[in-house]
Design a protein around this motif. Structure first.
Motif, PDB file in Angstrom:
ATOM      1  N   LEU A 278      -0.293   6.097 -11.088  1.00  0.00           N
ATOM      2  CA  LEU A 278      -1.312   5.227 -10.514  1.00  0.00           C
ATOM      3  C   LEU A 278      -0.832   3.797 -10.232  1.00  0.00           C
ATOM      4  O   LEU A 278      -1.118   3.272  -9.154  1.00  0.00           O
ATOM      5  CB  LEU A 278      -2.555   5.220 -11.404  1.00  0.00           C
ATOM      6  CG  LEU A 278      -3.779   4.523 -10.839  1.00  0.00           C
ATOM      7  CD1 LEU A 278      -4.208   5.156  -9.520  1.00  0.00           C
ATOM      8  CD2 LEU A 278      -4.918   4.568 -11.844  1.00  0.00           C
ATOM      9  N   PRO A 279      -0.113   3.121 -11.143  1.00  0.00           N
ATOM     10  CA  PRO A 279       0.308   1.745 -10.831  1.00  0.00           C
ATOM     11  C   PRO A 279       1.145   1.638  -9.554  1.00  0.00           C
ATOM     12  O   PRO A 279       0.923   0.740  -8.740  1.00  0.00           O
ATOM     13  CB  PRO A 279       1.114   1.323 -12.068  1.00  0.00           C
ATOM     14  CG  PRO A 279       0.551   2.149 -13.169  1.00  0.00           C
ATOM     15  CD  PRO A 279       0.226   3.477 -12.533  1.00  0.00           C
ATOM     16  N   ALA A 280       2.088   2.535  -9.354  1.00  0.00           N
ATOM     17  CA  ALA A 280       2.917   2.486  -8.144  1.00  0.00           C
ATOM     18  C   ALA A 280       2.076   2.757  -6.906  1.00  0.00           C
ATOM     19  O   ALA A 280       2.256   2.105  -5.868  1.00  0.00           O
ATOM     20  CB  ALA A 280       4.057   3.494  -8.239  1.00  0.00           C
ATOM     21  N   LEU A 281       1.151   3.695  -6.998  1.00  0.00           N
ATOM     22  CA  LEU A 281       0.259   3.978  -5.874  1.00  0.00           C
ATOM     23  C   LEU A 281      -0.591   2.761  -5.542  1.00  0.00           C
ATOM     24  O   LEU A 281      -0.767   2.423  -4.364  1.00  0.00           O
ATOM     25  CB  LEU A 281      -0.625   5.182  -6.190  1.00  0.00           C
ATOM     26  CG  LEU A 281      -1.683   5.531  -5.139  1.00  0.00           C
ATOM     27  CD1 LEU A 281      -1.038   5.899  -3.808  1.00  0.00           C
ATOM     28  CD2 LEU A 281      -2.563   6.666  -5.639  1.00  0.00           C
ATOM     29  N   LEU A 282      -1.091   2.078  -6.546  1.00  0.00           N
ATOM     30  CA  LEU A 282      -1.908   0.889  -6.306  1.00  0.00           C
ATOM     31  C   LEU A 282      -1.098  -0.242  -5.676  1.00  0.00           C
ATOM     32  O   LEU A 282      -1.571  -0.914  -4.756  1.00  0.00           O
ATOM     33  CB  LEU A 282      -2.566   0.419  -7.603  1.00  0.00           C
ATOM     34  CG  LEU A 282      -3.653   1.321  -8.155  1.00  0.00           C
ATOM     35  CD1 LEU A 282      -4.152   0.812  -9.499  1.00  0.00           C
ATOM     36  CD2 LEU A 282      -4.798   1.469  -7.167  1.00  0.00           C
ATOM     37  N   VAL A 283       0.119  -0.446  -6.157  1.00  0.00           N
ATOM     38  CA  VAL A 283       0.981  -1.476  -5.555  1.00  0.00           C
ATOM     39  C   VAL A 283       1.228  -1.136  -4.091  1.00  0.00           C
ATOM     40  O   VAL A 283       1.101  -1.992  -3.208  1.00  0.00           O
ATOM     41  CB  VAL A 283       2.316  -1.612  -6.321  1.00  0.00           C
ATOM     42  CG1 VAL A 283       3.307  -2.482  -5.552  1.00  0.00           C
ATOM     43  CG2 VAL A 283       2.080  -2.184  -7.710  1.00  0.00           C
ATOM     44  N   ASP A 284       1.561   0.114  -3.815  1.00  0.00           N
ATOM     45  CA  ASP A 284       1.805   0.533  -2.436  1.00  0.00           C
ATOM     46  C   ASP A 284       0.554   0.356  -1.573  1.00  0.00           C
ATOM     47  O   ASP A 284       0.637  -0.097  -0.425  1.00  0.00           O
ATOM     48  CB  ASP A 284       2.260   1.994  -2.388  1.00  0.00           C
ATOM     49  CG  ASP A 284       3.694   2.182  -2.854  1.00  0.00           C
ATOM     50  OD1 ASP A 284       4.433   1.183  -2.959  1.00  0.00           O
ATOM     51  OD2 ASP A 284       4.072   3.340  -3.102  1.00  0.00           O
ATOM     52  N   ALA A 285      -0.610   0.715  -2.105  1.00  0.00           N
ATOM     53  CA  ALA A 285      -1.858   0.590  -1.337  1.00  0.00           C
ATOM     54  C   ALA A 285      -2.148  -0.872  -1.006  1.00  0.00           C
ATOM     55  O   ALA A 285      -2.536  -1.195   0.127  1.00  0.00           O
ATOM     56  CB  ALA A 285      -3.019   1.210  -2.110  1.00  0.00           C
ATOM     57  N   VAL A 286      -1.938  -1.751  -1.970  1.00  0.00           N
ATOM     58  CA  VAL A 286      -2.145  -3.181  -1.703  1.00  0.00           C
ATOM     59  C   VAL A 286      -1.185  -3.658  -0.619  1.00  0.00           C
ATOM     60  O   VAL A 286      -1.566  -4.420   0.284  1.00  0.00           O
ATOM     61  CB  VAL A 286      -1.980  -4.011  -3.003  1.00  0.00           C
ATOM     62  CG1 VAL A 286      -1.867  -5.496  -2.705  1.00  0.00           C
ATOM     63  CG2 VAL A 286      -3.140  -3.731  -3.951  1.00  0.00           C
ATOM     64  N   LEU A 287       0.056  -3.199  -0.654  1.00  0.00           N
ATOM     65  CA  LEU A 287       1.028  -3.608   0.352  1.00  0.00           C
ATOM     66  C   LEU A 287       0.683  -3.063   1.737  1.00  0.00           C
ATOM     67  O   LEU A 287       0.894  -3.746   2.748  1.00  0.00           O
ATOM     68  CB  LEU A 287       2.440  -3.190  -0.077  1.00  0.00           C
ATOM     69  CG  LEU A 287       2.962  -3.939  -1.296  1.00  0.00           C
ATOM     70  CD1 LEU A 287       4.272  -3.344  -1.779  1.00  0.00           C
ATOM     71  CD2 LEU A 287       3.111  -5.426  -1.005  1.00  0.00           C
ATOM     72  N   VAL A 288       0.128  -1.865   1.804  1.00  0.00           N
ATOM     73  CA  VAL A 288      -0.332  -1.329   3.089  1.00  0.00           C
ATOM     74  C   VAL A 288      -1.487  -2.183   3.610  1.00  0.00           C
ATOM     75  O   VAL A 288      -1.569  -2.476   4.817  1.00  0.00           O
ATOM     76  CB  VAL A 288      -0.737   0.160   2.966  1.00  0.00           C
ATOM     77  CG1 VAL A 288      -1.485   0.634   4.201  1.00  0.00           C
ATOM     78  CG2 VAL A 288       0.501   1.021   2.735  1.00  0.00           C
ATOM     79  N   LEU A 289      -2.383  -2.599   2.736  1.00  0.00           N
ATOM     80  CA  LEU A 289      -3.487  -3.471   3.147  1.00  0.00           C
ATOM     81  C   LEU A 289      -2.969  -4.824   3.641  1.00  0.00           C
ATOM     82  O   LEU A 289      -3.451  -5.356   4.645  1.00  0.00           O
ATOM     83  CB  LEU A 289      -4.474  -3.657   2.000  1.00  0.00           C
ATOM     84  CG  LEU A 289      -5.247  -2.409   1.594  1.00  0.00           C
ATOM     85  CD1 LEU A 289      -6.044  -2.665   0.321  1.00  0.00           C
ATOM     86  CD2 LEU A 289      -6.142  -1.914   2.716  1.00  0.00           C
ATOM     87  N   VAL A 290      -1.978  -5.370   2.956  1.00  0.00           N
ATOM     88  CA  VAL A 290      -1.357  -6.629   3.396  1.00  0.00           C
ATOM     89  C   VAL A 290      -0.743  -6.445   4.782  1.00  0.00           C
ATOM     90  O   VAL A 290      -0.904  -7.302   5.664  1.00  0.00           O
ATOM     91  CB  VAL A 290      -0.296  -7.111   2.378  1.00  0.00           C
ATOM     92  CG1 VAL A 290       0.566  -8.225   2.951  1.00  0.00           C
ATOM     93  CG2 VAL A 290      -0.972  -7.543   1.087  1.00  0.00           C
TER      94      VAL A 290
ATOM     95  N   ALA B 289      10.300  -2.187   4.276  1.00  0.00           N
ATOM     96  CA  ALA B 289      10.626  -3.363   3.462  1.00  0.00           C
ATOM     97  C   ALA B 289       9.648  -3.521   2.305  1.00  0.00           C
ATOM     98  O   ALA B 289      10.053  -3.842   1.175  1.00  0.00           O
ATOM     99  CB  ALA B 289      10.631  -4.612   4.336  1.00  0.00           C
ATOM    100  N   LEU B 290       8.377  -3.267   2.564  1.00  0.00           N
ATOM    101  CA  LEU B 290       7.371  -3.433   1.516  1.00  0.00           C
ATOM    102  C   LEU B 290       7.439  -2.327   0.462  1.00  0.00           C
ATOM    103  O   LEU B 290       7.490  -2.597  -0.739  1.00  0.00           O
ATOM    104  CB  LEU B 290       5.973  -3.485   2.134  1.00  0.00           C
ATOM    105  CG  LEU B 290       5.659  -4.709   3.000  1.00  0.00           C
ATOM    106  CD1 LEU B 290       4.315  -4.541   3.701  1.00  0.00           C
ATOM    107  CD2 LEU B 290       5.679  -5.980   2.167  1.00  0.00           C
ATOM    108  N   LEU B 291       7.415  -1.084   0.914  1.00  0.00           N
ATOM    109  CA  LEU B 291       7.350   0.035  -0.031  1.00  0.00           C
ATOM    110  C   LEU B 291       8.667   0.258  -0.778  1.00  0.00           C
ATOM    111  O   LEU B 291       8.657   0.748  -1.906  1.00  0.00           O
ATOM    112  CB  LEU B 291       6.920   1.317   0.683  1.00  0.00           C
ATOM    113  CG  LEU B 291       5.533   1.279   1.342  1.00  0.00           C
ATOM    114  CD1 LEU B 291       5.199   2.631   1.958  1.00  0.00           C
ATOM    115  CD2 LEU B 291       4.462   0.865   0.367  1.00  0.00           C
ATOM    116  N   LEU B 292       9.773  -0.074  -0.149  1.00  0.00           N
ATOM    117  CA  LEU B 292      11.062   0.058  -0.834  1.00  0.00           C
ATOM    118  C   LEU B 292      11.484  -1.242  -1.507  1.00  0.00           C
ATOM    119  O   LEU B 292      12.155  -1.216  -2.537  1.00  0.00           O
ATOM    120  CB  LEU B 292      12.146   0.506   0.141  1.00  0.00           C
ATOM    121  CG  LEU B 292      11.980   1.904   0.724  1.00  0.00           C
ATOM    122  CD1 LEU B 292      13.059   2.180   1.755  1.00  0.00           C
ATOM    123  CD2 LEU B 292      11.989   2.954  -0.360  1.00  0.00           C
ATOM    124  N   GLY B 293      11.093  -2.363  -0.928  1.00  0.00           N
ATOM    125  CA  GLY B 293      11.512  -3.664  -1.444  1.00  0.00           C
ATOM    126  C   GLY B 293      11.135  -3.902  -2.896  1.00  0.00           C
ATOM    127  O   GLY B 293      11.976  -4.308  -3.709  1.00  0.00           O
TER     128      GLY B 293
END
Length: 124
Positions: free
Chosen positions: A4-16, A102-106
């Motif tokens: 869940l934490p990684a999914l949430l970080v990724d979701a926030v980055l997609v929103l950004v 860049a976001l999801l791998l960075g």
């Protein structure tokens, strides 16, 4: 639940990505859900697929996991945009691929470097 934490970080980055992209084109940034939803759905699918891949170690914050999530997010997001009547012009595909990569791998590479810099943890 450790996924869940990684999914949430990724979701926030997609929103950004969606908010910044809309703002950079002079569109209302508050319309970000219209831009983000296909990528968020594809992101969920990407995480599910990454969880099924028999890679070791199985860590959602690893670059390998992130690569799967990234590729599925871009491809699936573009496909959903097209099938729902939106556009997926070549420049948008290129920019989305690079920015989401860049976001999801960075953040995953940064986490990897931090973990390596800290060294092995010692238990008392």
């Amino acid at each position: 639940m450790r996924y869940l934490p990684a999914l949430l970080v990724d979701a926030v980055l997609v929103l950004v990505f969606a908010v910044v992209g809309r703002a950079s084109h002079g569109e209302d940034p508050m319309g970000f859900p219209v831009t983000a939803w296909p990528f968020l759905i594809a992101l969920l699918v990407g995480h599910a697929l990454a969880a099924l891949v028999p890679m070791r170690p199985r860590r959602p914050w690893s670059p390998g996991w992130g690569a799967i999530a990234w590729i599925v997010t871009v491809a699936g997001g573009m496909l959903l945009r097209v099938v729902t009547g939106d556009t997926a012009e070549t420049p948008f595909i290129v920019v989305a691929t690079l920015v989401l990569g860049a976001l999801l791998l960075g953040w995953r590479f940064a986490a990897l470097l931090i973990r390596r810099y800290r060294g092995p943890r010692r238990t008392a």
